[in-house]
Enzyme design. Structure first.
Site, mmCIF file in Angstrom:
data_model
loop_
_atom_site.group_PDB
_atom_site.id
_atom_site.type_symbol
_atom_site.label_atom_id
_atom_site.label_comp_id
_atom_site.label_asym_id
_atom_site.label_seq_id
_atom_site.Cartn_x
_atom_site.Cartn_y
_atom_site.Cartn_z
ATOM 1 N N ASP A 80 0.848 -1.194 0.000
ATOM 2 C CA ASP A 80 0.000 0.000 0.000
ATOM 3 C C ASP A 80 0.882 1.241 0.000
ATOM 4 O OD1 ASP A 80 -2.758 1.040 0.175
ATOM 5 O OD2 ASP A 80 -1.921 2.060 1.916
ATOM 6 N N GLY A 92 -24.996 14.280 44.001
ATOM 7 C CA GLY A 92 -24.742 13.249 45.007
ATOM 8 C C GLY A 92 -23.382 12.619 44.823
ATOM 9 N N ARG A 131 -15.867 5.109 32.147
ATOM 10 C CA ARG A 131 -14.510 5.546 32.510
ATOM 11 C C ARG A 131 -14.445 6.016 33.953
ATOM 12 N NH1 ARG A 131 -11.467 6.438 27.761
ATOM 13 N NH2 ARG A 131 -10.049 7.712 28.948
HETATM 14 C C1 LIG Z 1 3.007 8.357 -5.603
HETATM 15 C C2 LIG Z 1 2.752 7.426 -6.748
HETATM 16 C C3 LIG Z 1 1.825 6.418 -6.646
HETATM 17 N N1 LIG Z 1 1.556 5.590 -7.722
HETATM 18 C C4 LIG Z 1 0.515 4.524 -7.617
HETATM 19 O O1 LIG Z 1 -0.437 4.856 -6.642
HETATM 20 C C5 LIG Z 1 -1.137 3.666 -6.279
HETATM 21 C C6 LIG Z 1 -1.325 3.705 -4.770
HETATM 22 O O2 LIG Z 1 -2.486 3.049 -4.423
HETATM 23 P P1 LIG Z 1 -2.549 1.685 -3.606
HETATM 24 O O3 LIG Z 1 -3.814 1.701 -2.838
HETATM 25 O O4 LIG Z 1 -1.300 1.483 -2.841
HETATM 26 O O5 LIG Z 1 -2.596 0.575 -4.741
HETATM 27 P P2 LIG Z 1 -3.691 0.294 -5.865
HETATM 28 O O6 LIG Z 1 -3.243 0.888 -7.141
HETATM 29 O O7 LIG Z 1 -5.063 0.689 -5.388
HETATM 30 O O8 LIG Z 1 -3.611 -1.262 -5.994
HETATM 31 P P3 LIG Z 1 -3.936 -2.390 -4.884
HETATM 32 O O9 LIG Z 1 -2.621 -2.929 -4.449
HETATM 33 O O10 LIG Z 1 -4.764 -3.408 -5.589
HETATM 34 O O11 LIG Z 1 -4.695 -1.759 -3.749
HETATM 35 C C7 LIG Z 1 -0.260 2.498 -6.687
HETATM 36 O O12 LIG Z 1 -0.877 1.832 -7.781
HETATM 37 C C8 LIG Z 1 1.029 3.173 -7.132
HETATM 38 O O13 LIG Z 1 1.641 2.424 -8.165
HETATM 39 C C9 LIG Z 1 2.229 5.733 -8.897
HETATM 40 O O14 LIG Z 1 1.969 5.005 -9.873
HETATM 41 N N2 LIG Z 1 3.201 6.720 -8.987
HETATM 42 C C10 LIG Z 1 3.485 7.562 -7.973
HETATM 43 O O15 LIG Z 1 4.359 8.442 -8.116
#
Ligand SMILES: Cc1cn([C@@H]2O[C@H](COP(=O)(O)OP(=O)(O)OP(=O)(O)O)[C@@H](O)[C@H]2O)c(=O)[nH]c1=O
Length: 611
Positions: A88, A504, A521
């Protein structure tokens, strides 16, 4: 090449990439890895504010993505792959996390935040090793993150919109793709470029090396500590120690860290270090140093709140340091230092236009915000801070003194000024606002016609109960000096007709009649003897079939308490859900059920058995 055999370790395994990102697929296949792609269905909806750092959020999301795919594949084929990789990528500006924009306006908002400034790109990665045994899926997760710093040039509105209209930002964290048109926005990059693109290949290989080539003991003794993170010591806020570290250099966590948080230096630093050898030094005590500086960070926050810095920036920000100083009537130089430290702590954003509140500050540190925690900051500064300066004395002088110092909030507010009582009430009010709804809805309480919130303070939980259960009559029972002041916290509204305040003392006076008693709490502030006294008083007042609802800080082992230290330092013992269950049973309550309420609390409901 050294890294090839590492990738080769996965050659005869069934490897799945739990990602739809074409960039990740490309990076890994370019590295010679053979894998299947099964995009994760895990919804990226973890509660960001509950993570101590942006990278902790990215790592957890990566893990959940991978585990979802492992679980789904196992369920479908009754055989999981050998390895599932999840990742991620997020962009972080201070504490604020930017993911993929939802539309063009959102992309514009993100890119404007990044414009002309440095930000961090974190990719969290989880490598899940799976094993199916007797139809059950066993998993072993190793996780890490990588941080890269990226600086954007100063970009015109026109250029930003042109870039947005190219369509490139939409599926990318932070709204840009460094590998394509977005590369033109970037002035410099410090760190792993591929990490920004979506997958930190170098760190991934090192992690594989760590997993598949355990270091020999003789190598371990020669580990070099090559990524010592900077620790912000705030020293330059102190007159005597002026000229200390740069406040912008907050502790970032090593790029080469093997663990998500805590002591990253337990494991061998890198394959390189382990194999090349280096002089022997103890692990760098990052966590310990951060702990030693923790009080300074709190004091910075309290001071900024007290000066109403966030209020000024809300109404008039962004502002340059001199203008802030003028509005607050403070020293310009020191104000600038305070602003910079606040920015390093993720409370403010610093741009060429000046300092402005971050989202978390706007939400929680502005005085009149619906979710303001100003009251808590004010009370901690004015009172708890002083109490803790007496900690040594309290510990030396025994249990009673400890209670006097550590759990003194209740006792001191009895005897002290109206202002202190008000401060205490504001603190409790602001914290209860965060939790009241969760407590009121943790169980279905509609069978009760009346409830009594013991120590209910400003009535915030009573209000939530009345709102949730339209038949319920609620009594707030608290000390006279509290109920006398509670009027100032009422907002009116229909449900207030069903709420009454009765003065009270929960330990001395007879408790108002009610079908359901509530303790939110409260128990955590009292030692065992007081707690049993209170529970037995409630038990005697409660009719058979009536209920007792207890909400307390969730114990660490139950997963979510992010502040075990705070819990431990109250006068009572930290208790798990099971201990609460036993406490209620011991005092005559049956059918005791436990639920989680939000991120902070565990809620327990018991029914009074016939005596
Ligand atoms: C900063 C930056 C990010 N990205 C893309 O941003 C997505 C992040 O989203 P994610 O949630 O981590 O991934 P996803 O694309 O939703 O795929 P998944 O793993 O299925 O959740 C990924 O794609 C990365 O390459 C680029 O291609 N170039 C850049 O310079």
């Amino acid at each position: 090449m050294v890294l090839c055999p590492v990738i080769g370790k996965l050659q005869h395994k069934r490897v799945v990439l739990a990602s739809a990102s074409p960039r990740r697929q490309e990076i890994l296949s370019n590295a010679g890895l053979r894998f299947e792609v099964v995009p994760s269905r895990f919804k990226e909806k973890l509660h960001k504010a509950s993570f101590a750092t942006p990278y902790a959020y990215a790592v957890e999301t990566a893990k959940q993505k991978a585990l979802e795919v492992a679980g789904r594949m196992h369920q479908k084929d009754l055989r999981a792959p050998d390895v599932v990789i999840g990742a991620d990528t997020i962009v972080a500006v201070g504490a604020m996390i930017l993911e993929k924009p939802v539309d063009k306006q959102d992309a514009y908002r993100m890119l404007s935040r990044l414009n002309g400034k440095e930000h961090s790109v974190f990719t969290g990665v989880a490598i899940v090793h799976c094993c199916s045994k007797d139809g059950r899926l066993d998993t072993e997760v190793s996780e890490f993150y990588e941080e890269t710093t990226v600086k954007f040039s100063e970009l015109s509105e026109e250029l930003l919109w042109e870039y947005i209209n190219s369509g490139e930002p939409m599926d990318k964290a932070g709204g840009y793709g460094i590998q394509a048109l977005g590369g033109m926005l970037v002035e410099y990059v410090h760190g792993d470029f591929l990490n920004v693109v979506g997958f930190p290949l170098n760190h991934f290989c090192k992690e594989l090396a760590r997993l598949y080539y355990p270091p020999r003991p003789e190598d371990l003794r020669r580990v070099r500590h090559d990524s010592i993170p900077a620790v912000d010591t705030f020293e330059n806020l102190s007159d005597s120690e002026a000229g200390g570290s740069d406040p912008g250099q907050s502790a970032k966590g090593g790029r080469g860290g093997e663990q998500v948080d805590g002591d990253r230096s337990q494991a061998p630093r890198t394959l390189d270090a382990a194999l090349n050898g280096a002089e022997s030094r103890p692990p760098f005590p990052t966590g310990l140093l951060e702990l030693m500086d923790g009080f300074k960070a709190s004091k910075v926050l309290f001071t900024a709140c007290k000066l109403k810095l966030f209020d000024v920036l809300k109404d008039q920000g962004p502002l340059q340091a001199v203008d802030v100083a003028r509005k607050l009537s403070t020293c310009a130089g020191r104000t600038e230092q305070l602003l910079d430290v606040c920015a390093a702590l993720g409370l403010l954003e610093k741009t060429h236009r000046g300092y402005g509140n971050t989202e978390v500050a706007t939400l929680h540190l502005v005085s009149d915000g619906e979710h303001s925690l100003q009251g808590l900051a004010e009370y901690n500064d004015a009172h708890v801070w002083g109490v803790f300066t007496r900690l040594g004395l309290a510990v030396r002088e025994g249990a009673d003194q400890t209670r006097g110092a550590l759990g003194a909030m209740e006792e001191e507010r009895l005897s002290q000024s109206k202002e202190l009582t008000l401060q205490f009430m504001r603190a409790k009010h602001s914290l209860s606002k965060l939790t009241a709804h969760h407590v009121a809805t943790a169980f279905d309480l509609s069978r009760f016609a009346s409830a009594c919130d013991l120590g209910g303070c400003t009535g915030i939980l009573a209000r939530e109960l009345a709102q949730e259960y339209p038949r319920l009559q609620v009594t707030v029972f608290d000390l006279p000096e509290v109920t006398e002041l509670s009027g100032g916290f009422q907002r009116g509204g229909r449900q207030t007709e069903r709420i009454r305040f009765v003065p009270g003392d929960i330990f001395k006076d007879s408790l108002p009649e009610a079908d359901l008693y509530v303790l939110s709490r409260i128990l955590q502030d009292w030692p065992d003897d007081k707690l049993h006294k209170l529970l037995s008083r409630i038990s005697s007042s409660c009719k058979p079939g009536g209920g007792l609802l207890v909400a307390e800080a969730a114990a660490e082992e139950e997963g979510a308490s992010r502040s075990p230290r705070l819990r431990t330092l109250s006068a009572g013992q930290p208790r798990s859900a099971d201990e609460h269950r036993r406490l209620l049973q011991r005092h005559g309550f049956r059918d005791v059920r436990v639920a989680r309420a939000g991120d902070l609390l565990c809620v327990v409901l018991g029914t009074r058995a016939a005596p």
